[in-house]
Write an enzyme that holds these catalytic residues in place. Structure first.
Site, PDB file in Angstrom:
ATOM      1  N   CYS A  77       6.892  -2.629   7.271  1.00  0.00           N
ATOM      2  CA  CYS A  77       5.850  -3.588   7.409  1.00  0.00           C
ATOM      3  C   CYS A  77       6.028  -4.797   6.447  1.00  0.00           C
ATOM      4  O   CYS A  77       7.019  -5.779   6.316  1.00  0.00           O
ATOM      5  CB  CYS A  77       4.259  -3.104   7.468  1.00  0.00           C
ATOM      6  N   HIS A 110       5.131   1.999  11.318  1.00  0.00           N
ATOM      7  CA  HIS A 110       4.147   3.504  10.560  1.00  0.00           C
ATOM      8  C   HIS A 110       4.211   4.555  11.164  1.00  0.00           C
ATOM      9  O   HIS A 110       4.130   4.373  12.571  1.00  0.00           O
ATOM     10  CB  HIS A 110       2.681   2.146  10.301  1.00  0.00           C
TER      11      HIS A 110
HETATM   12  N1  GLN Z   1      -0.164  -8.587   6.111  1.00  0.00           N
HETATM   13  C1  GLN Z   1       1.453  -8.251   7.371  1.00  0.00           C
HETATM   14  C2  GLN Z   1       1.066  -8.368   8.081  1.00  0.00           C
HETATM   15  O1  GLN Z   1       0.240  -9.030   8.542  1.00  0.00           O
HETATM   16  C3  GLN Z   1       1.940  -7.239   8.002  1.00  0.00           C
HETATM   17  C4  GLN Z   1       1.328  -6.091   7.534  1.00  0.00           C
HETATM   18  C5  GLN Z   1       0.674  -4.012   7.808  1.00  0.00           C
HETATM   19  O2  GLN Z   1       2.066  -4.231   6.982  1.00  0.00           O
HETATM   20  N2  GLN Z   1       0.578  -3.465   8.337  1.00  0.00           N
HETATM   21  O3  GLN Z   1       2.568  -8.715   9.592  1.00  0.00           O
END
Ligand code: GLN
Length: 269
Positions: free
Chosen positions: A96, A201
């Protein structure tokens, strides 16, 4: 230059900045799967501000919020120790925010594009689409030889793979990159490393041990099928996988369901 001794080093990078979603567990999964096979392994957590080792075989970057991920990208730079490790053959799993910062550019907390590490050919943008929150079910491309991959996602960004990128697979449930594909892979070729980005995740490798073995096989320079099977450990993961696959397939935990649930809560408060 690289110390490719018999101990395999697994490095979890910046858990203080990129540890929001428990993705540090991916490091533990890789470490244990090596140990269970009798392969010596070191698991290292490297917080931001500390020197990043260049000689490890496996690196992990997790998910995080927009501001910390910008800080992590700034610290890792565009030609730093992680780049040298990949140049020397290391494998990186970037989840992510980790994937977003490995790309060419990604949005900061104001939505302004920031320069990424340039390890993946992709650009992440903010769109007016709602945040992607919920179960993510992915059919990995055939060349990986993987069963369906399960995880959850929670991100605002949408990732556009570039011309030299390949993806991890196609999305069966959830959002992933946002164009029907999921993940980005850079194979730097000729003895150099591989960088795999994903929106899964979970931590993804606890839910998908076969994906852990693909990463291990890349790092060890062998085929996944040549790694000793781990039936006892994987029976537990299979039970979890069955539950999550069924939830994602039924669609009752997909992004839409989560949004409805969240909207109801928001209306109440
Ligand atoms: N901050 C990034 C987004 O919202 C990644 C979020 C995350 O790592 N879950 O796209």
């Amino acid at each position: 230059m690289t110390d490719r001794s018999s101990t395999v080093a697994v490095v979890v990078l910046f858990p203080d900045l990129l540890g929001t979603y428990g993705d540090g567990g991916n490091g533990l999964v890789l470490h244990r799967r090596l140990q269970w096979r009798g392969i010596a392994s070191d698991l290292l957590e490297v917080p931001s501000g500390s020197p990043v080792p260049e000689t490890a075989q496996l690196y992990l970057l997790g998910g995080g919020e927009d501001a910390p991920q910008t800080e992590a990208a700034r610290e890792l730079g565009t030609d730093g120790p992680l780049h040298r490790a990949v140049e020397a053959g290391a494998v990186v799993l970037a989840v992510c925010a980790g994937m977003q910062i490995c790309g060419v550019s990604f949005p900061d907390n104001q939505g302004r594009p920031q320069e990424g590490l340039g390890l993946l050919d992709c650009v992440t943008v903010k769109t007016d689409e709602p945040r992607a929150v919920g179960e993510l079910l992915v059919d990995a491309d055939d060349r990986f030889g993987l069963p369906p991959l399960t995880g959850f996602e929670n991100h605002g960004g949408r990732t556009r793979p570039g011309p030299s990128a390949t993806t991890l697979g196609g999305v069966r449930a959830g959002v992933g990159n946002g164009d029907g594909t999921e993940g980005v892979l850079a194979d730097h070729g000729d003895g150099r490393g591989k960088v795999l980005g994903t929106y899964l995740h979970g931590p993804a490798l606890a839910r998908n041990p076969a994906l852990a073995d693909v990463l291990l096989a890349w790092a060890l320079g062998m085929a996944p099928a040549d790694l000793a099977p781990l039936p006892e450990a994987d029976a537990e993961a299979d039970a979890l996988r069955a539950v999550r696959l069924s939830a994602a397939t039924r669609g009752n935990l997909d992004g839409v369901a989560h949004r409805t649930w969240r909207d109801r809560l928001t209306r109440r408060s």
